[in-house]
Design a protein around this motif. Structure first.
Motif, PDB file in Angstrom:
ATOM      1  N   LEU A 193       0.854  -1.178   0.000  1.00  0.00           N
ATOM      2  CA  LEU A 193       0.000   0.000   0.000  1.00  0.00           C
ATOM      3  C   LEU A 193       0.892   1.230   0.000  1.00  0.00           C
ATOM      4  CD1 LEU A 193      -2.647  -0.963   2.715  1.00  0.00           C
ATOM      5  CD2 LEU A 193      -2.899  -1.062   0.239  1.00  0.00           C
ATOM      6  N   VAL A 194       0.522   2.251  -0.753  1.00  0.00           N
ATOM      7  CA  VAL A 194       1.277   3.501  -0.786  1.00  0.00           C
ATOM      8  C   VAL A 194       0.330   4.677  -0.595  1.00  0.00           C
ATOM      9  CG1 VAL A 194       3.154   2.650  -2.250  1.00  0.00           C
ATOM     10  CG2 VAL A 194       1.129   3.642  -3.320  1.00  0.00           C
ATOM     11  N   THR A 195       0.828   5.744   0.006  1.00  0.00           N
ATOM     12  CA  THR A 195       0.089   7.002   0.058  1.00  0.00           C
ATOM     13  C   THR A 195       0.573   7.845  -1.105  1.00  0.00           C
ATOM     14  OG1 THR A 195      -0.261   7.036   2.450  1.00  0.00           O
ATOM     15  CG2 THR A 195      -0.301   9.141   1.342  1.00  0.00           C
ATOM     16  N   VAL A 196      -0.338   8.180  -2.006  1.00  0.00           N
ATOM     17  CA  VAL A 196      -0.045   9.054  -3.137  1.00  0.00           C
ATOM     18  C   VAL A 196      -0.299  10.482  -2.652  1.00  0.00           C
ATOM     19  CG1 VAL A 196      -0.604   9.610  -5.527  1.00  0.00           C
ATOM     20  CG2 VAL A 196      -0.801   7.250  -4.716  1.00  0.00           C
ATOM     21  N   ARG A 197       0.697  11.337  -2.804  1.00  0.00           N
ATOM     22  CA  ARG A 197       0.578  12.716  -2.325  1.00  0.00           C
ATOM     23  C   ARG A 197      -0.579  13.448  -3.019  1.00  0.00           C
ATOM     24  NH1 ARG A 197       5.118  14.383   0.495  1.00  0.00           N
ATOM     25  NH2 ARG A 197       6.922  13.012   0.275  1.00  0.00           N
ATOM     26  N   PRO A 198      -1.165  14.436  -2.328  1.00  0.00           N
ATOM     27  CA  PRO A 198      -2.205  15.240  -2.981  1.00  0.00           C
ATOM     28  C   PRO A 198      -1.588  16.058  -4.112  1.00  0.00           C
ATOM     29  CG  PRO A 198      -1.614  16.179  -0.851  1.00  0.00           C
ATOM     30  CD  PRO A 198      -0.889  14.872  -0.967  1.00  0.00           C
ATOM     31  N   SER A 199      -2.383  16.336  -5.137  1.00  0.00           N
ATOM     32  CA  SER A 199      -1.899  17.112  -6.278  1.00  0.00           C
ATOM     33  C   SER A 199      -3.071  17.867  -6.896  1.00  0.00           C
ATOM     34  CB  SER A 199      -1.273  16.181  -7.316  1.00  0.00           C
ATOM     35  OG  SER A 199      -2.276  15.382  -7.907  1.00  0.00           O
ATOM     36  N   GLU A 200      -2.820  18.488  -8.042  1.00  0.00           N
ATOM     37  CA  GLU A 200      -3.888  19.197  -8.752  1.00  0.00           C
ATOM     38  C   GLU A 200      -5.013  18.232  -9.143  1.00  0.00           C
ATOM     39  OE1 GLU A 200      -0.658  19.073 -10.702  1.00  0.00           O
ATOM     40  OE2 GLU A 200      -0.043  20.266  -8.990  1.00  0.00           O
ATOM     41  N   GLN A 201      -4.683  16.946  -9.293  1.00  0.00           N
ATOM     42  CA  GLN A 201      -5.679  15.963  -9.704  1.00  0.00           C
ATOM     43  C   GLN A 201      -6.578  15.495  -8.562  1.00  0.00           C
ATOM     44  OE1 GLN A 201      -2.328  15.526 -10.835  1.00  0.00           O
ATOM     45  NE2 GLN A 201      -2.929  16.587 -12.690  1.00  0.00           N
ATOM     46  N   GLY A 202      -6.213  15.801  -7.315  1.00  0.00           N
ATOM     47  CA  GLY A 202      -7.071  15.393  -6.209  1.00  0.00           C
ATOM     48  C   GLY A 202      -6.316  15.263  -4.893  1.00  0.00           C
ATOM     49  N   PRO A 203      -7.052  14.872  -3.836  1.00  0.00           N
ATOM     50  CA  PRO A 203      -6.455  14.724  -2.507  1.00  0.00           C
ATOM     51  C   PRO A 203      -5.588  13.471  -2.416  1.00  0.00           C
ATOM     52  CG  PRO A 203      -8.730  13.999  -2.472  1.00  0.00           C
ATOM     53  CD  PRO A 203      -8.474  14.561  -3.851  1.00  0.00           C
ATOM     54  N   PRO A 229     -11.516 -10.734   7.914  1.00  0.00           N
ATOM     55  CA  PRO A 229     -12.909 -10.359   7.692  1.00  0.00           C
ATOM     56  C   PRO A 229     -13.394  -9.250   8.626  1.00  0.00           C
ATOM     57  CG  PRO A 229     -12.710 -12.739   8.069  1.00  0.00           C
ATOM     58  CD  PRO A 229     -11.359 -12.124   8.273  1.00  0.00           C
ATOM     59  N   GLY A 230     -12.737  -9.063   9.769  1.00  0.00           N
ATOM     60  CA  GLY A 230     -13.156  -8.038  10.715  1.00  0.00           C
ATOM     61  C   GLY A 230     -12.685  -6.649  10.334  1.00  0.00           C
ATOM     62  N   ARG A 231     -11.787  -6.538   9.380  1.00  0.00           N
ATOM     63  CA  ARG A 231     -11.265  -5.235   8.969  1.00  0.00           C
ATOM     64  C   ARG A 231     -12.263  -4.581   8.015  1.00  0.00           C
ATOM     65  NH1 ARG A 231      -5.795  -3.439   8.968  1.00  0.00           N
ATOM     66  NH2 ARG A 231      -5.658  -1.566   7.738  1.00  0.00           N
ATOM     67  N   ALA A 232     -12.707  -3.374   8.342  1.00  0.00           N
ATOM     68  CA  ALA A 232     -13.763  -2.730   7.572  1.00  0.00           C
ATOM     69  C   ALA A 232     -13.273  -2.091   6.281  1.00  0.00           C
ATOM     70  CB  ALA A 232     -14.446  -1.671   8.444  1.00  0.00           C
ATOM     71  N   SER A 233     -12.082  -1.503   6.269  1.00  0.00           N
ATOM     72  CA  SER A 233     -11.636  -0.796   5.072  1.00  0.00           C
ATOM     73  C   SER A 233     -10.122  -0.645   5.070  1.00  0.00           C
ATOM     74  CB  SER A 233     -12.284   0.593   5.019  1.00  0.00           C
ATOM     75  OG  SER A 233     -11.834   1.375   6.110  1.00  0.00           O
ATOM     76  N   THR A 234      -9.602  -0.031   4.013  1.00  0.00           N
ATOM     77  CA  THR A 234      -8.170   0.229   3.933  1.00  0.00           C
ATOM     78  C   THR A 234      -7.811   1.390   4.847  1.00  0.00           C
ATOM     79  OG1 THR A 234      -8.483   1.733   2.080  1.00  0.00           O
ATOM     80  CG2 THR A 234      -8.048  -0.576   1.535  1.00  0.00           C
ATOM     81  N   PRO A 235      -6.534   1.527   5.197  1.00  0.00           N
ATOM     82  CA  PRO A 235      -6.136   2.637   6.068  1.00  0.00           C
ATOM     83  C   PRO A 235      -6.283   3.977   5.359  1.00  0.00           C
ATOM     84  CG  PRO A 235      -4.228   1.459   5.259  1.00  0.00           C
ATOM     85  CD  PRO A 235      -5.425   0.682   4.826  1.00  0.00           C
ATOM     86  N   SER A 236      -6.361   5.030   6.135  1.00  0.00           N
ATOM     87  CA  SER A 236      -6.405   6.380   5.581  1.00  0.00           C
ATOM     88  C   SER A 236      -5.019   6.774   5.113  1.00  0.00           C
ATOM     89  CB  SER A 236      -6.870   7.371   6.649  1.00  0.00           C
ATOM     90  OG  SER A 236      -8.160   7.032   7.087  1.00  0.00           O
ATOM     91  N   PRO A 237      -4.920   7.688   4.124  1.00  0.00           N
ATOM     92  CA  PRO A 237      -3.604   8.150   3.695  1.00  0.00           C
ATOM     93  C   PRO A 237      -2.876   8.846   4.841  1.00  0.00           C
ATOM     94  CG  PRO A 237      -5.299   8.864   2.146  1.00  0.00           C
ATOM     95  CD  PRO A 237      -5.989   8.285   3.339  1.00  0.00           C
ATOM     96  N   TRP A 238      -1.556   8.816   4.802  1.00  0.00           N
ATOM     97  CA  TRP A 238      -0.746   9.525   5.789  1.00  0.00           C
ATOM     98  C   TRP A 238      -0.990  11.008   5.609  1.00  0.00           C
ATOM     99  CZ3 TRP A 238       2.160   9.168  10.006  1.00  0.00           C
ATOM    100  CH2 TRP A 238       3.040  10.202  10.308  1.00  0.00           C
ATOM    101  N   GLU A 239      -1.286  11.719   6.699  1.00  0.00           N
ATOM    102  CA  GLU A 239      -1.585  13.135   6.611  1.00  0.00           C
ATOM    103  C   GLU A 239      -0.626  13.985   7.418  1.00  0.00           C
ATOM    104  OE1 GLU A 239      -5.697  13.764   7.517  1.00  0.00           O
ATOM    105  OE2 GLU A 239      -6.368  12.484   5.883  1.00  0.00           O
ATOM    106  N   GLY A 240       0.442  13.387   7.926  1.00  0.00           N
ATOM    107  CA  GLY A 240       1.410  14.154   8.695  1.00  0.00           C
ATOM    108  C   GLY A 240       2.170  15.137   7.818  1.00  0.00           C
TER     109      GLY A 240
END
Length: 101
Positions: free
Chosen positions: A21-31, A79-90
């Protein structure tokens, strides 16, 4: 958060072709967003670099190093995991891996 479930600096990401999994940085194309990517050693379809896992020979989605902020191992099937993690926002990349301490 367990050892497997934390964001890490891209310099430590595996370059063996395994999907992460990777966090793609925000850009002009989106968050900022989370994507599944892998390191490609290059082939007839494109040069060495990070590719989105849903790339295909006719449509290679490549990420430049600066586009990716951090990575995390793929979560295990749970199965107990509801979704993927949120992007890193630090704001400070030194916080990844505890290096800001």
């Amino acid at each position: 958060m367990g050892e497997q479930e934390r964001w890490r600096h891209m310099a430590s990401a595996p370059r063996d072709g395994s999907r992460v999994l990777v966090t793609v940085r925000p850009s002009e194309q989106g968050p900022a967003e989370v994507d599944v990517a892998y390191w490609s050693h290059g082939d007839q379809f494109g040069p060495e670099g990070w590719r989105a896992s849903d790339s295909s020979p006719g449509c290679i989605i490549e990420y430049a190093e600066p586009e990716l902020k951090c990575w995390m191992p793929m979560p295990s099937a749970n199965p107990g995991r509801a979704s993927t993690p949120s992007p890193w926002e630090g704001d400070d990349a030194r916080q990844l891996d505890g290096s800001g301490i």
